[in-house]
Enzyme design. Structure first.
Site, PDB file in Angstrom:
ATOM      1  N   HIS A 180       9.522 -18.726   8.983  1.00 23.69           N
ATOM      2  CA  HIS A 180       8.314 -18.751   9.816  1.00 23.69           C
ATOM      3  C   HIS A 180       7.050 -18.659   8.981  1.00 23.69           C
ATOM      4  O   HIS A 180       6.200 -19.534   9.048  1.00 23.69           O
ATOM      5  CB  HIS A 180       8.344 -17.655  10.891  1.00 23.69           C
ATOM      6  CG  HIS A 180       7.097 -17.662  11.720  1.00 23.69           C
ATOM      7  ND1 HIS A 180       6.092 -16.747  11.532  1.00 23.69           N
ATOM      8  CD2 HIS A 180       6.668 -18.498  12.682  1.00 23.69           C
ATOM      9  CE1 HIS A 180       5.095 -17.020  12.377  1.00 23.69           C
ATOM     10  NE2 HIS A 180       5.428 -18.068  13.083  1.00 23.69           N
ATOM     11  N   GLU A 210      -2.233 -20.254   6.681  1.00 27.34           N
ATOM     12  CA  GLU A 210      -2.839 -20.963   7.809  1.00 27.34           C
ATOM     13  C   GLU A 210      -4.193 -20.376   8.180  1.00 27.34           C
ATOM     14  O   GLU A 210      -5.013 -21.052   8.787  1.00 27.34           O
ATOM     15  CB  GLU A 210      -1.872 -20.875   9.008  1.00 27.34           C
ATOM     16  CG  GLU A 210      -2.360 -21.498  10.296  1.00 27.34           C
ATOM     17  CD  GLU A 210      -1.358 -21.388  11.444  1.00 27.34           C
ATOM     18  OE1 GLU A 210      -0.343 -20.674  11.275  1.00 27.34           O
ATOM     19  OE2 GLU A 210      -1.593 -22.006  12.485  1.00 27.34           O
TER      20      GLU A 210
HETATM   21  C1  BEZ Z   1       8.239 -11.516  14.775  1.00 32.96           C
HETATM   22  O1  BEZ Z   1       9.014 -10.794  14.149  1.00 32.96           O
HETATM   23  O2  BEZ Z   1       8.602 -12.124  15.795  1.00 32.96           O
HETATM   24  C2  BEZ Z   1       6.841 -11.670  14.267  1.00 32.96           C
HETATM   25  C3  BEZ Z   1       6.403 -10.925  13.192  1.00 32.96           C
HETATM   26  C4  BEZ Z   1       5.123 -11.102  12.736  1.00 32.96           C
HETATM   27  C5  BEZ Z   1       4.272 -11.999  13.330  1.00 32.96           C
HETATM   28  C6  BEZ Z   1       4.710 -12.734  14.400  1.00 32.96           C
HETATM   29  C7  BEZ Z   1       6.000 -12.584  14.868  1.00 32.96           C
END
Ligand code: BEZ
Ligand code: FE2
Length: 413
Positions: A180, A210
């Protein structure tokens, strides 16, 4: 069955950027057999052809970065990356399961001449809509996780999604892995995900730099993400990585990497990202709507191949690359004609290469992913690609793997 199609202009997007007047393409089964002048091909192969007057034939367009699970048009907060991220987290669980919206955007993309997508899947809700579609897909199973405690569960769930998607692996449906972002994935999960990609020869995709908020967190462990983690996960008090440390994970990876956004990367970091098999995906509309800066596309394109993509409806109003190219053309400060050409190559030839697929150029031996766009007065135009970007409203015809895809006409307004 062999087919021959022709058009006033064939924009090949090949190595020489050839544009053929009254050009034609011969294809059979999944493959392009020959590209040339329509009448010569008709004489040579002695079959009837279908000629599209006042039209351009191009490679089907490639949207290398989107998230089909975020197709519901929910009004997430725009104008600031931090507010947008907070609103995504508040609403994602209910929005990501809306399959009807996914079917709709898949159809809309095909109507706009898109034949292939790089789909980032965070939970697998998009698997069936994509498998059932006629799109060519690189399905990037995404890993996200900031919690040491839950890491075993997160990794198992990730492996399960890979396994589920592998059941559908085919000539048209291939698998990739997405990390991610550096602010949301802990080191052990990154290492495991990269090992999976390396062992299975999967391409990698990763959101990187980003926003200003992300840069501040990676550099100084302060700012928005400090407050964010106080609410989201109290155990996280500092960034998991610094910028250089994050890039080091990819140093020994041998395969395709798509870095996404990098609007806040410095020049030496871009040079560090520029490896044999890496590309940078830029989504200017999304960057603008999240209040961020846009990439200096033309400048960065000299450092590593830059590819235009839409990102998802969570930060956009459309998944049309025709729209994205038009906006980019008016937003990026660069000489018009060469920019138009670079943008068009970025959603055809360059995107095909970045995803490791045999598409994006109209050449003998490439897969027959082909689009036809009606462009008024294209015969008289000597700036064909510019005319196409300015005038084309939607695709008139589309073939994926040599198979004609029905295009439903719709009213743009
Ligand atoms: C998550 O673990 O889903 C997450 C962690 C940090 C930022 C956005 C999502
Ligand atoms: Fe994205």
């Amino acid at each position: 069955m062999m087919s021959i199609i022709g058009a006033s202009k064939v924009i090949t997007c090949n190595e020489n950027n050839d544009i053929i007047n009254d050009g034609g393409i011969v294809f059979e089964d999944k493959c392009i057999i020959e590209v040339g002048v329509f009448n010569d091909l008709i004489q040579k192969y002695k079959i009837q052809g279908n000629f599209f007057d006042e039209c351009c034939i191009t490679p089907a367009l490639i949207n290398a970065h989107t998230h089909i699970e975020f197709s519901s048009s929910f009004p997430y907060n725009l104008g600031s990356f931090s507010q947008w991220l907070s609103s995504i987290i508040a609403h994602r669980q209910e929005e990501m399961t809306k399959k009807e919206c996914m079917y709709k955007v898949i159809n809309l993309m095909q109507q706009n001449g898109i034949g292939t997508i790089g789909a980032i899947s965070s939970q697998g809700f998009d698997l069936q809509p994509l498998v059932q579609s006629s799109l060519r897909v690189v399905y990037f199973n995404e890993i996200i996780g900031s919690s040491e405690e839950n890491q075993n569960f997160i990794y198992k769930n990730f492996l399960q999604r890979i396994e589920d998607s592998l059941k559908y692996q085919s000539h048209r449906f291939s698998i990739g892995i997405a990390i991610h972002s550096p602010y949301s994935v802990i080191p052990s999960l990154i290492t495991q995900a990269i090992t999976q990609a390396q062992n299975n020869n999967f391409p990698l995709s990763v959101h990187f730099l980003e926003s200003a908020e992300e840069r501040e967190w990676l550099e100084n462990s302060c700012g928005f993400f400090k407050e964010f983690y106080k609410k989201f996960n109290l155990q996280v008090t500092q960034s998991f990585h610094n910028i250089n440390g994050f890039l080091q994970y990819f140093d020994n990876f041998n395969g395709k990497i798509l870095f996404v956004h990098a609007t806040h990367a410095r020049e030496h970091e871009l040079y560090r990202m520029a490896k044999k098999d890496s590309a940078l995906v830029s989504c200017p509309v999304s960057n603008r709507l999240l209040g961020g800066r846009m990439l200096d596309f033309k400048k960065v394109n000299h450092i590593l191949p830059c590819i235009l993509a839409t990102d998802s409806l969570a930060s956009h109003y459309s998944l049309s690359l025709l729209e994205e190219m038009k906006i980019a053309l008016f937003s990026f400060n660069a000489p018009l004609l060469s920019l138009a050409q670079e943008l068009f190559l970025s959603v055809t030839q360059k995107a095909g290469q970045a995803l490791g697929l045999n598409i994006g150029m109209l050449n003998a031996g490439m897969l027959a992913d082909i689009a036809v766009f009606h462009v008024p007065f294209i015969k008289q135009s000597c700036n064909e690609i510019l005319s196409l970007i300015l005038q084309a409203k939607q695709a008139q015809n589309l073939w994926i793997d040599g198979v004609p895809i029905p295009i439903e006409r719709y009213n743009y307004e």
